[in-house]
Design a protein around this motif. Structure first.
Motif, short mmCIF file in Angstrom:
data_model
loop_
_atom_site.label_atom_id
_atom_site.label_comp_id
_atom_site.label_asym_id
_atom_site.label_seq_id
_atom_site.Cartn_x
_atom_site.Cartn_y
_atom_site.Cartn_z
N ARG A 26 0.83 -1.21 0.00
CA ARG A 26 0.00 0.00 0.00
C ARG A 26 0.86 1.26 0.00
NH1 ARG A 26 -2.89 -3.29 3.66
NH2 ARG A 26 -2.00 -2.21 5.45
N HIS A 27 1.96 1.22 0.73
CA HIS A 27 2.87 2.37 0.79
C HIS A 27 3.45 2.68 -0.59
CE1 HIS A 27 6.06 5.02 2.20
NE2 HIS A 27 6.94 4.25 1.61
N ARG A 42 2.37 1.68 -3.48
CA ARG A 42 1.31 2.01 -4.45
C ARG A 42 0.95 3.49 -4.37
NH1 ARG A 42 -4.72 -0.80 -4.94
NH2 ARG A 42 -5.51 0.59 -6.59
N GLN A 43 0.85 4.00 -3.16
CA GLN A 43 0.54 5.42 -3.00
C GLN A 43 1.66 6.28 -3.56
OE1 GLN A 43 -0.36 6.57 1.01
NE2 GLN A 43 -0.64 8.73 0.51
N ARG A 63 1.57 6.39 -7.31
CA ARG A 63 0.48 7.20 -7.85
C ARG A 63 0.74 8.69 -7.68
NH1 ARG A 63 -4.19 7.46 -6.01
NH2 ARG A 63 -5.21 7.73 -8.03
N GLU A 64 1.58 9.07 -6.69
CA GLU A 64 1.73 10.48 -6.36
C GLU A 64 3.12 11.04 -6.66
OE1 GLU A 64 0.70 10.70 -2.26
OE2 GLU A 64 -1.43 10.23 -2.59
N CYS A 81 9.49 3.28 -6.85
CA CYS A 81 8.18 3.21 -6.18
C CYS A 81 7.24 2.24 -6.89
CB CYS A 81 7.54 4.60 -6.12
SG CYS A 81 8.44 5.80 -5.12
N SER A 98 5.48 -1.33 -5.81
CA SER A 98 4.03 -1.54 -5.90
C SER A 98 3.68 -2.75 -6.76
CB SER A 98 3.36 -0.30 -6.49
OG SER A 98 1.98 -0.52 -6.70
N PRO A 128 -7.33 4.89 -6.97
CA PRO A 128 -6.94 4.88 -5.56
C PRO A 128 -7.22 3.54 -4.91
CG PRO A 128 -9.00 6.06 -5.84
CD PRO A 128 -8.50 5.76 -7.22
N ALA A 129 -6.47 3.23 -3.87
CA ALA A 129 -6.66 1.97 -3.17
C ALA A 129 -8.03 1.95 -2.49
CB ALA A 129 -5.56 1.79 -2.12
#
Length: 224
Positions: A134-135, A137-138, A141-142, A153, A157, A190-191
């Motif tokens: 989750r870390h 993946r965020q 995305r950002e 990153c 993910s 988004p997750a």
């Protein structure tokens, strides 16, 4: 006023050019990868060939699979700078990270059986539940940093999904397509537990099915 309009038009043109470069390269890479992979799929018994052959194929595959998901990051970068000149360097350094993953794959991979493939898929499904996934993946995305940092990153993910491809057949266009769709969805959306948990459970279930009844799995080539 005219200056503002001109700036908007320039920014829009730069964004459009960046999108054309990114998606155009991805489309060409799909065509090349599918041709290179023709006749190479032997399921879990797939052999990778020479390092030079695999390296070229892997980078082509990564361009095809991963560049569409990099579009939001490319757009953010162009909008921040207002220029498209940095896009090739960004994409190139992004693909370098995935190329390094390919070096590791070539060094570690061996033709294997359904039990090993199933165990790897189960482990990949379990990874989808972790905070580490989750870390990354965020961050994927950002991220607004360098292409190399963005790549790190996104590897964090998507590594679980990629090992599924390697375990089931790195030369399979079918599994390549499935993993591309999943990776793209995780980059763009988004997750959400309502989606992510069933997906992870489905991956674990797929791994179990591969172990106990591999012949029932669509798209899974029989062991040679």
């Amino acid at each position: 006023m005219n200056a503002e309009v001109g700036g908007v038009r320039t920014g829009t043109a730069a964004t459009a050019a960046a999108l054309a470069v990114t998606l155009g390269l991805a489309a060409v890479s799909w065509v090349v990868a599918v041709r290179q992979m023709s006749g190479m799929d032997m399921g879990v018994a797939t052999r990778l060939g020479s390092f030079a052959f695999f390296a070229v194929l892997w980078v082509t595959m990564m361009a095809a699979m991963m560049l569409p998901g990099a579009v939001p990051a490319v757009v953010r970068r162009v909008q921040a700078s207002g220029r498209v000149r940095g896009v090739p360097l960004f994409l190139g350094s992004y693909l370098v990270v995935w190329a390094l993953v390919g070096v590791a794959v070539y060094g570690l991979y061996r033709p294997h059986g359904f039990a090993v493939a199933g165990a790897v898929v189960i482990a990949a499904g379990a990874y989808e539940f972790t905070p580490l996934k989750r870390h990354f993946r965020q961050l994927c995305r950002e991220s607004t940093g360098s292409g190399f940092g963005f790549g790190l990153c996104c590897v964090g993910s998507g590594i679980g999904l990629m090992v599924i491809l390697v375990a089931l057949s790195v030369m399979s266009v079918i599994w390549m397509s499935v993993i591309t769709v999943l990776a793209l969805g995780q980059k763009l959306l988004p997750a959400k537990a309502a989606v992510d948990v069933p997906l992870a459970l489905a991956i674990v279930g797929l791994g179990i099915l591969i172990v106990v009844a591999p012949a029932s799995v669509p798209g899974l080539m029989p062991s040679m």
